[in-house]
Each structure stands twice: as structure tokens, then as C-alpha cells.
Scaffold this active site. Structure first.
Site, short mmCIF file in Angstrom:
data_model
loop_
_atom_site.label_atom_id
_atom_site.label_comp_id
_atom_site.label_asym_id
_atom_site.label_seq_id
_atom_site.Cartn_x
_atom_site.Cartn_y
_atom_site.Cartn_z
N ASP A 1 71.12 37.03 50.64
CA ASP A 1 70.10 35.99 50.77
C ASP A 1 69.21 36.23 51.98
O ASP A 1 69.49 37.09 52.82
CB ASP A 1 70.75 34.59 50.83
N ASN B 1 80.62 23.18 52.85
CA ASN B 1 80.50 22.42 51.59
C ASN B 1 80.83 23.28 50.38
O ASN B 1 80.55 22.89 49.25
CB ASN B 1 79.10 21.81 51.47
N HIS C 1 79.58 26.27 49.74
CA HIS C 1 78.51 27.12 49.22
C HIS C 1 78.86 28.59 49.38
O HIS C 1 79.61 28.98 50.28
CB HIS C 1 77.14 26.76 49.80
N GLU D 1 74.08 26.11 46.91
CA GLU D 1 74.59 24.83 47.40
C GLU D 1 75.30 24.10 46.26
O GLU D 1 75.15 24.48 45.08
CB GLU D 1 73.42 23.99 47.91
C1 GLP Z 1 75.11 30.87 55.51
C2 GLP Z 1 75.06 32.05 54.55
C3 GLP Z 1 76.37 32.22 53.80
C4 GLP Z 1 77.53 32.14 54.76
C5 GLP Z 1 77.56 30.78 55.42
C6 GLP Z 1 78.73 30.61 56.38
O1 GLP Z 1 74.73 29.68 54.95
N1 GLP Z 1 74.00 31.94 53.61
O2 GLP Z 1 76.34 33.48 53.13
O3 GLP Z 1 78.74 32.34 54.06
O4 GLP Z 1 76.35 30.65 56.16
O5 GLP Z 1 78.45 31.23 57.59
P1 GLP Z 1 79.44 31.42 58.78
O6 GLP Z 1 80.17 32.68 58.49
O7 GLP Z 1 78.56 31.56 59.99
O8 GLP Z 1 80.32 30.24 58.83
#
Ligand code: GLP
Length: 253
Positions: free
Chosen positions: A74, A143, A145, A150
Site C-alpha cells: 500500500d 482493528n 486491518h 479496513e
Molecule cells: C499500517 C499498514 C499495515 C500495517 C499496520 C500496522 O496501517 N498499512 O500494513 O500492518 O499499519 O502497523 P504497525 O506494524 O506499525 O503496528
């Protein structure tokens, strides 16, 4: 949506460093078997230890990305590849600038494309033309995702432009100077795109992820928890540290 026959394989590690090493092993084994593999990569705080491990192994001559290609999950809409908070910049900083992966085969959606919808379609087609992703790395949001899919994202969703929830914007504000700078939309691979990867590894560390991990692995399979939709796939491994696994009823070591 009803339940499915698949349960993810769950690996619980003593520390986040040990979890990063397990994920690096999966990628190193793949690259040894298939040097031109297509790697699915993720951003966020969680995979940075894994990327340090990739770089260390590359520097030691244990792994080469020279024939590989990669697709990131993404990118924020509106941020150029050179914006310090863009996922493209993150990937250069943590991985791409330090290994022999060819820059023209390291794919991240273009956040500053004039037509973001067209860019999402182009990205989906580029994944298909590459022959498909061999091993997709995922993190998980609080959440549930995955990537920027989402809650409510459809099981068959494709790469597209999405609105971020307030919770995700708040969580990701830590990477920006202020919450007002966090983009509110992103281009993300869809759940259906992710489910087409041949294998998937979800990495989660820390107690704050334990509820989302338990809901994904053991709750109902539902679009309300996008990571639970991974149970439509037979080759999914959750690599967890003890804290992230602490909400599971049936964690195995
Ligand atoms: C973002 C990314 C996800 C990732 C999530 C959790 O929203 N788009 O791909 O898994 O954050 O991130 P973190 O590893 O910093 O908790």
C-alpha cells in the site's frame, strides 16, 4: 460469512527479534529455491526488525535479491516517493537502499499518481503480469486491518483507493509531525489480491496486537475483521511473539 476449513499455522517466538528471524528464514528459503521470486512486502513498525535481518543476511552473503522482484501492499494517496512519510521512502530507508534488489523491480503504488484509481488498476495488473506473489508479508492493525483493508473490506476486493478509519489515522500519526498531516486515503492491495499470494505470513508483536490476532485466528471469519479472511487461504502462517499470542486459546510454540 461462514467459517472455513483452514486454520493458520501459528509460530510463537520468545521475542520480536526471534520472530523477525523466522520471517527472514521463510524469505531466505524461498529465494534459495526460487531466486526470481516475487516478494510481497509490508510497512509499519512491526517489519523493521525483519528488514534489518534481510540486510544483515545480504551483507553476510547469505541471501541475494538480485533476480527477485517485490510488491508493497500500500501507499498513502498524495505522498510522492520522496516524501519522508511515504511507504516508498520507508522501504528505501529500511531495505531497498541496502540490498541488491533492482530498483525497477521494487514496486510500491505511486501515491502521487494524477489518477489514483487508474494507478490502483495498473498496480493490480502489474502483480498479475509478474506471475503473482510467492510470499506476502503482512502486519495487522488494532482493528484487524491488513494492508489498508479496513473493517468492512470485501473478501474479493482488489487493489483500490480506500478511506482510512480515524483509528488508523490516529495510530499512524506517530510517523508524522502532527495528525493533520496523515493522509486520509490510500491505495491498497485488496483482500482478494492478498489471498492470491501463494503463501502468506502475518507478523505481529506486542500485547497491543493480541486481541486483533485472536480475532483473526480464532474469531468468526468476517469482513468485520479483515485479517480473519486470511482463513480462506490454506497456506497462512502467523509469526508472533509471546505478547501478541497471549489472547489465543490454542497457541502452539
Ligand atoms: C499500517 C499498514 C499495515 C500495517 C499496520 C500496522 O496501517 N498499512 O500494513 O500492518 O499499519 O502497523 P504497525 O506494524 O506499525 O503496528
Amino acid at each position: 460469512m461462514t467459517s472455513t476449513p483452514y486454520s493458520p499455522k501459528i509460530i510463537v517466538c520468545e521475542s520480536d527479534g526471534a520472530a523477525a528471524a523466522i520471517v527472514a528464514d521463510l524469505y531466505a528459503d524461498l529465494l534459495r529455491d526460487k531466486p526470481a521470486a516475487v516478494l510481497g512486502l509490508a510497512t509499519g513498525g512491526t517489519p523493521t526488525a525483519t528488514y534489518r535481518e534481510f540486510v544483515r543476511r545480504y551483507q553476510q552473503g547469505d541471501v541475494s535479491f538480485a533476480r527477485a522482484s517485490s510488491f508493497n501492499l500500500d501507499e498513502y494517496v498524495g505522498l510522492s516517493a520522496d516524501h519522508p512519510q511515504s511507504f516508498c521512502y520507508f522501504m528505501r530507508q529500511h531495505l531497498f537502499d541496502h540490498v541488491d534488489l533492482s530498483a525497477d523491480r521494487a514496486n510500491v503504488p505511486s501515491g502521487d499518481a494524477i489518477d489514483a484509481d487508474a494507478e490502483a488498476r495498473r498496480y493490480e495488473e502489474a502483480i498479475a503480469s509478474s506471475g503473482g506473489i510467492d510470499l506476502q508479508l503482512l502486519g495487522i492493525g488494532h482493528n484487524g486491518h491488513i494492508a489498508f483493508n479496513e473493517p468492512g473490506s470485501a473478501r474479493n476486493s482488489r487493489t483500490r483507493v480506500v478511506d482510512l478509519t480515524d483509528e488508523t489515522i490516529r495510530n499512524n500519526a506517530r510517523f508524522f509531525d502532527s495528525i493533520d498531516q496523515v493522509p486520509t486515503t490510500a491505495i491498497t492491495m485488496g483482500v482478494g489480491t492478498i489471498l492470491e499470494a501463494r503463501r502468506i505470513v502475518l507478523l505481529a508483536t506486542g500485547a497491543d496486537k493480541s486481541e486483533a490476532v485472536a480475532a483473526a485466528a480464532e474469531g468468526s471469519v468476517s469482513e468485520a475483521v479483515p485479517a480473519s479472511l486470511l482463513r480462506h487461504h490454506s497456506e497462512v502462517t502467523f509469526v508472533l511473539d509471546r505478547a501478541a499470542a497471549s489472547g489465543l486459546r490454542s497457541a502452539t510454540g
